[in-house]
Design a protein around this motif. Structure first.
Motif, PDB file in Angstrom:
ATOM      1  N   SER A  67       0.848  -1.183   0.000  1.00 55.61           N
ATOM      2  CA  SER A  67       0.000   0.000   0.000  1.00 55.61           C
ATOM      3  C   SER A  67       0.887   1.237   0.000  1.00 55.61           C
ATOM      4  N   ASP A  68       0.313   2.396  -0.092  1.00 52.11           N
ATOM      5  CA  ASP A  68       1.053   3.648  -0.179  1.00 52.11           C
ATOM      6  C   ASP A  68       2.124   3.717   0.905  1.00 52.11           C
ATOM      7  N   ILE A  69       3.413   3.846   0.484  1.00 50.97           N
ATOM      8  CA  ILE A  69       4.505   3.882   1.460  1.00 50.97           C
ATOM      9  C   ILE A  69       4.822   5.302   1.913  1.00 50.97           C
ATOM     10  N   GLY A  70       4.186   6.296   1.306  1.00 55.01           N
ATOM     11  CA  GLY A  70       4.345   7.660   1.781  1.00 55.01           C
ATOM     12  C   GLY A  70       5.312   8.518   1.003  1.00 55.01           C
ATOM     13  N   VAL A  71       5.899   7.981  -0.067  1.00 53.64           N
ATOM     14  CA  VAL A  71       6.824   8.762  -0.892  1.00 53.64           C
ATOM     15  C   VAL A  71       6.070   9.178  -2.148  1.00 53.64           C
ATOM     16  N   THR A  72       5.567  10.398  -2.156  1.00 44.49           N
ATOM     17  CA  THR A  72       4.678  10.859  -3.214  1.00 44.49           C
ATOM     18  C   THR A  72       5.211  12.121  -3.874  1.00 44.49           C
ATOM     19  N   ASN A  73       4.679  12.388  -5.084  1.00 46.77           N
ATOM     20  CA  ASN A  73       4.956  13.625  -5.808  1.00 46.77           C
ATOM     21  C   ASN A  73       6.424  13.777  -6.176  1.00 46.77           C
ATOM     22  N   ASN A 120      12.331   5.928   7.311  1.00 47.04           N
ATOM     23  CA  ASN A 120      11.621   4.653   7.447  1.00 47.04           C
ATOM     24  C   ASN A 120      11.206   4.463   8.913  1.00 47.04           C
ATOM     25  N   ASN A 121       9.966   4.063   9.153  1.00 47.68           N
ATOM     26  CA  ASN A 121       9.528   3.782  10.524  1.00 47.68           C
ATOM     27  C   ASN A 121       9.927   2.389  10.988  1.00 47.68           C
ATOM     28  N   GLY A 122      10.673   1.673  10.151  1.00 44.07           N
ATOM     29  CA  GLY A 122      11.125   0.316  10.478  1.00 44.07           C
ATOM     30  C   GLY A 122      10.293  -0.761   9.844  1.00 44.07           C
ATOM     31  N   ALA A 123       9.100  -0.394   9.365  1.00 42.77           N
ATOM     32  CA  ALA A 123       8.193  -1.369   8.756  1.00 42.77           C
ATOM     33  C   ALA A 123       7.896  -1.039   7.301  1.00 42.77           C
ATOM     34  N   TYR A 175       7.124   5.575   5.130  1.00 47.42           N
ATOM     35  CA  TYR A 175       8.087   6.666   5.072  1.00 47.42           C
ATOM     36  C   TYR A 175       7.441   8.021   5.291  1.00 47.42           C
ATOM     37  N   THR A 176       8.205   8.910   5.951  1.00 49.08           N
ATOM     38  CA  THR A 176       7.855  10.318   6.081  1.00 49.08           C
ATOM     39  C   THR A 176       9.073  11.149   5.727  1.00 49.08           C
ATOM     40  N   ILE A 177       8.843  12.341   5.195  1.00 49.71           N
ATOM     41  CA  ILE A 177       9.946  13.154   4.699  1.00 49.71           C
ATOM     42  C   ILE A 177      10.718  13.799   5.846  1.00 49.71           C
ATOM     43  N   PHE A 178      12.072  13.821   5.729  1.00 49.20           N
ATOM     44  CA  PHE A 178      12.903  14.658   6.576  1.00 49.20           C
ATOM     45  C   PHE A 178      12.799  16.089   6.041  1.00 49.20           C
TER      46      PHE A 178
END
Length: 484
Positions: free
Chosen positions: A193-199, A235-238, A241-244
């Motif tokens: 599912s969406d891993i959080g790396v977009t645009n 990476n949250n370990g699983a 992802y969220t941006i720095f």
């Protein structure tokens, strides 16, 4: 950075080792093997047939052995162990250009499997995954899971912490999101599912940026508004992802990323080569250890790297990472180059060697002939003959006796062995021993505080392994051992 797994192969099996600073020098291999042209292609060294030496796979456009041009070609070359390469017929891999290669053991059988993407002779884009039978015969994994990629990018890595190799994927059909395919441990993949790396879409690398033992994502490219960006994602370990927000990277595009610990402080530093607003730049960043990076000033390779590649490699066996960079400076032809910058320690780099330049270029680095020195192959559009050719260089670095030396005397015996291998240090105590398969999988590790250790290999399969030894001064040696 595409060659991290193969940099373990840097030393011969012998009874006594000495790590010594050297001046770096590459010489054109004589006789020069014929290698296919690899303009807009990719090259990777790896032990593909399980015999302990570095084979070569090459893709791209260029010249064939009869001098005729080809529009798209993939060739597999087996190494005889002495640096002599023979093209393999009927390897079953698609002929491609504008291409990317990645290798990993996807099914835990201790051989390297293969993923390729690019365009065929007829300009049809494709992406295919192949499994290796252990002796260099590849079988396509038939799946509709992977979208076709041309001018896209992907890498293998364990993003969800379950010790197998997943796939991170960027650049499919003008979709500006990075997607992940999760491995079940047996080489079967499912779309995450969406891993959080977009645009964003572009060249990406996986590495632990913030020291929390999971793989973060660094990506350079463009967003859906066609703005050039370079972003780091935590990476949250699983595998989410969220941006720095304040990682410290400047935007670049049309280039490559190298990752490595260049200053020996235990974290990963970054070199990004590319272009911004028609200005060619290479930017070197030191890691602050917390996911933020500091741009280094006045490195000697600041204005190099468009339409090429870069990598960190210890070319002189002195224990630190040197810089290889190939590509174009401002203006393109004839301003193309292949340069090696020697690391004198503490990220003090000097130009050590320069040879045939190329753009639309690729390269690969490995010890091809078992002399414990890393050699180089390059390909692309060059000023040499052929213009769209590939060239193999042997590492001919000479010992500089005026340089400060770091010596560690180690005895390893018997080798080969079928049960125990004894490791003895004549001087400094042993601090750590790690054993890897030839695919780079860690299979044993131990911490020590002694001068001797008996390594039990009796339960391992017959074959070649990579042994890493660290002494009390944090000086390290990598070498091959054999279980018979």
């Amino acid at each position: 950075m595409k060659k991290l797994i193969y940099l373990l192969v840097v030393a011969l099996v012998c009874n006594t080792f000495s790590i010594t600073a050297q001046n770096i020098k590459m010489e054109l291999l004589v006789p020069q093997p014929f290698l296919q042209g690899s303009d807009t292609g990719d090259m990777e060294f790896a032990d593909l047939d399980g015999d302990g030496d570095m084979d070569l796979i090459s893709t791209g456009s260029g010249n064939m052995s009869d001098g005729t041009a080809h529009g798209a070609l993939t060739t597999l070359y087996f190494n005889d162990g002495a640096g002599n390469f023979t093209a393999v017929s009927n390897h079953g891999l698609e002929n491609i250009r504008v291409s990317k290669i990645a290798l990993a053991d996807i099914d835990a059988d201790d051989d390297l499997d293969l993923m390729i993407s690019g365009a065929t002779q007829g300009a049809t884009p494709l992406t295919k995954l192949y499994t290796n039978d252990g002796i260099g015969t590849f079988t396509e994994v038939v799946s509709t899971l992977f979208d076709t990629l041309e001018n896209g990018y992907f890498n293998f890595g364990d993003i969800d912490g379950d010790t197998d190799q997943d796939i991170i994927y960027s650049g499919s059909d003008n979709i500006f999101d990075v997607v992940a395919f999760i491995n079940d441990g047996s080489g079967n993949f499912s779309l995450s599912s969406d891993i959080g790396v977009t645009n964003i879409s572009g060249v990406l690398e996986l590495f632990d940026a913030d020291g929390d033992n999971d793989l973060d994502i660094l990506i350079m490219g463009v967003d859906q508004d066609e703005e050039v960006v370079t972003n780091l994602y935590k990476n949250n370990g699983a595998g989410s992802y969220t941006i720095f927000n304040n990682a410290g990277f400047n935007p670049l595009n049309f280039g490559d990323i190298a990752i490595g610990d260049t200053d020996g402080d235990g974290d990963k530093d970054v070199l990004i080569a590319g272009m911004l607003d028609f200005d060619v730049e290479s930017e070197f960043y030191t890691n602050n250890g917390d996911g933020t990076f500091t741009l280094a000033e006045d490195v000697p390779f600041m204005d190099l790297g468009f339409d090429g590649e870069t990598s960190f490699n210890d070319f002189d066996n002195d224990g630190d990472l040197d810089v290889f960079i190939i590509g174009s400076a401002d203006g393109g032809l004839p301003n193309i180059f292949s340069h090696i910058y020697e690391n004198l320690g503490s990220n003090n780099f000097i130009l050590s060697d320069e040879f045939t330049g190329a753009y639309l270029s690729t390269h690969a680095v490995a010890d091809i002939d078992g002399d414990s020195l890393l050699d180089v192959v390059i390909g692309g559009t060059t000023t040499g003959n052929p213009v769209r050719g590939s060239f193999m260089y042997k590492n001919a670095s000479l010992l500089n006796t005026n340089d400060e030396t770091i010596r560690t005397n180690i005895s390893i015996y018997p080798n080969p062995s079928n049960d125990f291998i004894n490791i003895c240090s004549d001087k400094d105590q042993l601090q750590k021993i790690e054993l890897y398969s030839m695919t780079g999988r860690l299979i044993f590790k131990t911490d020590l505080n002694t001068n001797t250790y008996a390594l039990n290999i009796s339960n391992y399969p017959i074959g070649t392994y990579l042994l890493w030894i660290v002494n009390q001064n944090n000086e390290s040696i990598h070498t091959k051992i054999m279980k018979k």
